[in-house]
Design an enzyme around this catalytic site. Structure first.
Site, mmCIF file in Angstrom:
data_model
loop_
_atom_site.group_PDB
_atom_site.id
_atom_site.type_symbol
_atom_site.label_atom_id
_atom_site.label_comp_id
_atom_site.label_asym_id
_atom_site.label_seq_id
_atom_site.Cartn_x
_atom_site.Cartn_y
_atom_site.Cartn_z
ATOM 1 N N GLU A 121 0.837 -1.203 0.000
ATOM 2 C CA GLU A 121 0.000 0.000 0.000
ATOM 3 C C GLU A 121 0.873 1.255 0.000
ATOM 4 O O GLU A 121 0.618 2.208 -0.748
ATOM 5 C CB GLU A 121 -0.925 -0.014 1.208
ATOM 6 C CG GLU A 121 -1.903 -1.180 1.176
ATOM 7 C CD GLU A 121 -3.234 -0.848 1.804
ATOM 8 O OE1 GLU A 121 -4.156 -0.475 1.056
ATOM 9 O OE2 GLU A 121 -3.343 -0.976 3.039
ATOM 10 N N GLU A 141 -4.568 -8.609 2.992
ATOM 11 C CA GLU A 141 -5.590 -8.280 3.985
ATOM 12 C C GLU A 141 -6.797 -9.218 3.963
ATOM 13 O O GLU A 141 -7.283 -9.641 5.024
ATOM 14 C CB GLU A 141 -6.036 -6.824 3.794
ATOM 15 C CG GLU A 141 -5.055 -5.791 4.304
ATOM 16 C CD GLU A 141 -3.905 -5.524 3.350
ATOM 17 O OE1 GLU A 141 -3.069 -4.657 3.639
ATOM 18 O OE2 GLU A 141 -3.841 -6.189 2.275
#
Length: 267
Positions: A121, A141
């Site tokens: 990210e 995730e």
């Protein structure tokens, strides 16, 4: 220069090198690391002698994302002496991870080892990306029942083809450096142990250019990304024409005519 126990700061010529420094935890994000990153981006923005920033990790890894062990134990990122910084600016962690902040100077990522979850990210907030052959990428995730809230559901499909973005987001599988390069997530793959050297070499190429021109080009690329072509071309002229009126532009042309390296002065 600042830095914290989990983030080291070094100057290499006109380049500021920020190193995630928690190798025993695969450089998992901690509050000291985030505070150090935030301060590093601020220093780069405010110091005109800094022309570029290199972001890398210590111990042969980039960043394994959030510290899930700490979260599983009920801990958050406020359990250390830096918690007052987060209390004073609740957005500090998003700025540190480049979710809510875009540095004025070009940011070059030098990736070795794992660059997953929050690491991938944060990578999306960098401008130029270099990785070692054995580097591993991925947004894990969903495998943990979590959401990639660091910006990936917005940014990733704007940076790589949507089908690849959705596969990465929905499968949570790991990606090799070769595959990451093929889908456009990174730009260069180098032998293991050489990512930082290549990043510094690239930074030197950036640093040799007119800083006002470099910064204006970066701003133009990002601010026109979501505009129509006609709107973007209009905005490009607004950003570009003033550069031609600078002393640096005149120096660049003069140096070319005189067959010598230019001496840019941010003027």
């Amino acid at each position: 220069m600042g830095g914290t126990e989990h983030l080291t700061v070094e100057r290499v010529g006109a380049t500021l090198v920020l190193t995630l420094n928690r190798p025993e935890a695969k450089n998992a994000l901690s509050l000291p690391m985030l505070v150090g990153l935030y301060d590093g981006w601020t220093e780069a923005d405010e110091d005109d002698s800094i022309r570029s920033v290199v972001l890398t990790g210590a111990g042969g890894t980039f960043c394994a994302g959030m510290d899930l062990k700490a979260l599983a134990g009920g801990g958050r990122l406020d359990g250390d002496p830096h918690r007052d910084r987060l209390k004073a600016d609740p957005d500090l962690h998003w700025k540190a991870m480049l979710r809510h902040h875009r540095p004025r100077k070009p940011v070059i990522a030098a990736v070795e080892g794992h660059c997953v979850a929050g690491g991938t990210e944060m990578l999306q907030g960098t401008d130029i990306r270099i990785a070692a052959e054995s580097a591993v990428f991925g947004l894990y995730e969903v495998r943990r029942g979590l959401f990639p809230i660091g910006g990936s559901t917005v940014r990733l499909a704007r940076q790589i083809p949507r089908t690849h973005a959705l596969e990465m987001l929905l499968t949570g599988r790991p990606y090799t450096a070769a595959e990451a390069e093929r889908i456009g997530l990174i730009g260069h793959v180098v032998p293991d142990g050489q990512a930082l050297a290549k990043a510094l070499e690239t930074a030197e190429l950036v640093n040799a250019n007119g800083p006002l021109a470099v910064e204006a080009v970066k701003v133009s690329v990002y601010e026109t990304a979501e505009l129509t072509e006609t709107e973007g071309l209009e905005r490009e002229l607004e950003r570009g024409w003033p550069v031609f009126d600078t002393a640096d532009a005149k120096e660049g042309s003069r140096a070319f005519a005189e067959k010598r390296p230019p001496v840019f002065r941010r003027a």
